[in-house]
Scaffold this active site. Structure first.
Site, PDB file in Angstrom:
ATOM      1  N   ILE A 173       0.831  -1.195   0.000  1.00  0.00           N
ATOM      2  CA  ILE A 173       0.000   0.000   0.000  1.00  0.00           C
ATOM      3  C   ILE A 173       0.867   1.247   0.000  1.00  0.00           C
ATOM      4  O   ILE A 173       0.626   2.197  -0.756  1.00  0.00           O
ATOM      5  CB  ILE A 173      -0.961  -0.011   1.208  1.00  0.00           C
ATOM      6  CG1 ILE A 173      -1.913  -1.216   1.112  1.00  0.00           C
ATOM      7  CG2 ILE A 173      -1.741   1.297   1.280  1.00  0.00           C
ATOM      8  CD1 ILE A 173      -2.701  -1.476   2.373  1.00  0.00           C
ATOM      9  N   ASP A 192      11.321   3.357   5.971  1.00  0.00           N
ATOM     10  CA  ASP A 192      11.189   1.905   6.012  1.00  0.00           C
ATOM     11  C   ASP A 192      12.582   1.324   6.217  1.00  0.00           C
ATOM     12  O   ASP A 192      13.464   1.518   5.377  1.00  0.00           O
ATOM     13  CB  ASP A 192      10.583   1.361   4.714  1.00  0.00           C
ATOM     14  CG  ASP A 192      10.184  -0.107   4.832  1.00  0.00           C
ATOM     15  OD1 ASP A 192      11.048  -0.919   5.233  1.00  0.00           O
ATOM     16  OD2 ASP A 192       9.028  -0.447   4.522  1.00  0.00           O
ATOM     17  N   ARG A 253      -3.163  -0.156  10.934  1.00  0.00           N
ATOM     18  CA  ARG A 253      -3.776  -0.757  12.108  1.00  0.00           C
ATOM     19  C   ARG A 253      -3.750   0.268  13.228  1.00  0.00           C
ATOM     20  O   ARG A 253      -2.795   1.031  13.369  1.00  0.00           O
ATOM     21  CB  ARG A 253      -3.038  -2.023  12.547  1.00  0.00           C
ATOM     22  CG  ARG A 253      -3.200  -3.206  11.606  1.00  0.00           C
ATOM     23  CD  ARG A 253      -4.635  -3.736  11.621  1.00  0.00           C
ATOM     24  NE  ARG A 253      -4.805  -4.931  10.803  1.00  0.00           N
ATOM     25  CZ  ARG A 253      -5.161  -4.931   9.529  1.00  0.00           C
ATOM     26  NH1 ARG A 253      -5.388  -3.771   8.918  1.00  0.00           N
ATOM     27  NH2 ARG A 253      -5.312  -6.074   8.868  1.00  0.00           N
ATOM     28  N   ASP A 276      -8.953   5.585   9.553  1.00  0.00           N
ATOM     29  CA  ASP A 276      -9.829   4.498   9.113  1.00  0.00           C
ATOM     30  C   ASP A 276      -9.730   3.313  10.055  1.00  0.00           C
ATOM     31  O   ASP A 276     -10.532   2.394   9.977  1.00  0.00           O
ATOM     32  CB  ASP A 276      -9.475   4.073   7.688  1.00  0.00           C
ATOM     33  CG  ASP A 276     -10.502   3.111   7.107  1.00  0.00           C
ATOM     34  OD1 ASP A 276     -11.705   3.437   7.143  1.00  0.00           O
ATOM     35  OD2 ASP A 276     -10.108   2.022   6.625  1.00  0.00           O
ATOM     36  N   GLU A 281     -10.994  -1.407  17.596  1.00  0.00           N
ATOM     37  CA  GLU A 281     -11.491  -1.246  16.227  1.00  0.00           C
ATOM     38  C   GLU A 281     -12.659  -0.274  16.159  1.00  0.00           C
ATOM     39  O   GLU A 281     -12.737   0.560  15.264  1.00  0.00           O
ATOM     40  CB  GLU A 281     -11.913  -2.618  15.669  1.00  0.00           C
ATOM     41  CG  GLU A 281     -12.506  -2.581  14.292  1.00  0.00           C
ATOM     42  CD  GLU A 281     -11.484  -2.443  13.192  1.00  0.00           C
ATOM     43  OE1 GLU A 281     -11.896  -2.304  12.022  1.00  0.00           O
ATOM     44  OE2 GLU A 281     -10.276  -2.474  13.482  1.00  0.00           O
ATOM     45  N   HIS A 300     -13.257   1.672   9.007  1.00  0.00           N
ATOM     46  CA  HIS A 300     -12.412   0.650   8.375  1.00  0.00           C
ATOM     47  C   HIS A 300     -12.966   0.272   7.002  1.00  0.00           C
ATOM     48  O   HIS A 300     -13.221  -0.898   6.701  1.00  0.00           O
ATOM     49  CB  HIS A 300     -12.295  -0.597   9.271  1.00  0.00           C
ATOM     50  CG  HIS A 300     -11.054  -1.390   9.006  1.00  0.00           C
ATOM     51  ND1 HIS A 300     -10.568  -2.331   9.891  1.00  0.00           N
ATOM     52  CD2 HIS A 300     -10.191  -1.395   7.955  1.00  0.00           C
ATOM     53  CE1 HIS A 300      -9.472  -2.877   9.404  1.00  0.00           C
ATOM     54  NE2 HIS A 300      -9.223  -2.324   8.230  1.00  0.00           N
TER      55      HIS A 300
END
Length: 342
Positions: A173, A192, A253, A276, A281, A300
């Site tokens: 993504i 990264d 997440r 999102d 959650e 989400h």
């Protein structure tokens, strides 16, 4: 490479209740039947205590076609599937159902993660561009004013020309978002630890450390995997590094962001957020995230939904077709990469 076989593979669908009805259109179901020996209406939700029909199909299955809610493939389940050679996952991460027992038995795995990555990247692109234009706060203020106003003065610091976007994680993504940003006059930073400076440059970004990314970006978008090492990677200290008025986007997440620390920045209005995913959650009913004017909270929905599910199905059926022809999967999942991927 899979051994070539003249007969079509026997396939059993294994996923959460009701998922198959959303994955398959009639043409896609017809394609599945053309590719495999299967009952397209038989869907296994529980392989540990299967119904007689599911147990019979499992015993002869060469391939499991899975999706969200797939039952965990324990050693005991695999004992009941002596012919099983492959799992094709019509979604993203396989961590929830692929176990060490699968790898130990030489089962090959494919995932439609790249198909699921595209709508998340599209959502993120829209969020980045809207954040730069201050669309959410200006729309809310317009709704309150309902009158002429000097928007050029109020939004003097807004805009997407030569703004800096920070991408946290060169996942599928994250890479897709970086690719989608290429046509715009934006500078992109990338953090990264598994990507070199040259690789980042090839993606159209500048590799940097996470602290520098947070301090130098007007928008920070999180795309790292959920690991023990990434929990609360966006913490109070890094949030404090972000410039006044910057926006944090999280479609990865909820655990990657220290939500309490984020609220400390959101409540006084110093930062903006597009979320999102959260932890938990579903935020508690009293959470300020639902009503803060500088927060766009969505349930989400960045990943595949509606007709986007059919893209994942198509990719899964492409992999199934390759399997039937004795060809290697185009997008295999390897045990060695799961430790630092979604």
């Amino acid at each position: 490479m899979h051994q070539r076989t003249e007969k079509r593979p026997a396939v059993l669908l294994a996923m959460g209740a009701g998922i198959a009805d959303h994955l398959f259109t009639d043409p896609l179901r017809a394609r599945l039947v053309a590719l495999a020996d299967t009952d397209p209406h038989l869907v296994a939700h529980d392989l540990a205590a299967p119904t007689p029909r599911v147990a019979s199909a499992l015993a002869t299955a060469d391939v499991l076609l899975t999706c969200w809610g797939a039952p965990v493939l324990t050693a005991e389940v695999l004992d009941s599937a002596p012919r099983l050679r492959a799992v094709v996952h019509a979604a993203g991460s396989v961590k929830h159902h692929i176990t060490d027992a699968c790898w130990e038995r030489g089962i090959t795995v494919a995932s439609a993660a790249s198909a699921n990555a595209l709508p998340v990247a599209e959502y993120t692109l829209a969020a980045i561009l809207f954040a730069g234009k201050r669309v959410l706060p200006s729309a809310q203020r317009y709704g309150r004013l309902r009158a002429a106003h000097d928007w050029r003065e109020e939004l003097a610091g807004a805009g997407n020309f030569r703004s800096t976007v920070g991408i946290v994680g060169a996942s599928r993504i994250g890479r897709r978002v970086t690719e989608l940003l290429r046509p715009f006059d934006l500078d992109v930073l990338l953090y990264d630890p598994y990507v070199s400076a040259a690789e980042a440059e090839a993606l159209g970004a500048v590799k940097t450390e996470l602290d520098d990314l947070c301090a130098g970006s007007s928008v920070v978008s999180v795309h790292a995997p959920e690991l023990a090492s990434t929990r609360h990677m966006i913490d109070a200290r890094r949030l404090a590094l972000m410039p006044d008025g910057a926006t944090l986007i999280n479609t990865s997440r909820g655990s990657l962001v220290d939500e309490d620390a984020l609220l400390c920045e959101l409540l006084p209005g110093r930062l903006h957020a597009v979320l999102d995913v959260t932890e938990p959650e579903i935020p508690p009913a009293e959470s300020p995230l639902y009503t803060l004017p500088n927060v766009l909270l969505t349930p989400h929905v960045a990943g595949s939904l509606g007709n986007e599910l059919h893209r994942m199905t198509e990719q899964a059926l492409d992999e199934l077709e390759r399997y039937g022809k004795g060809l290697p999967f185009e997008e295999p999942v390897h045990a060695r990469t799961l430790g630092h991927s979604a």
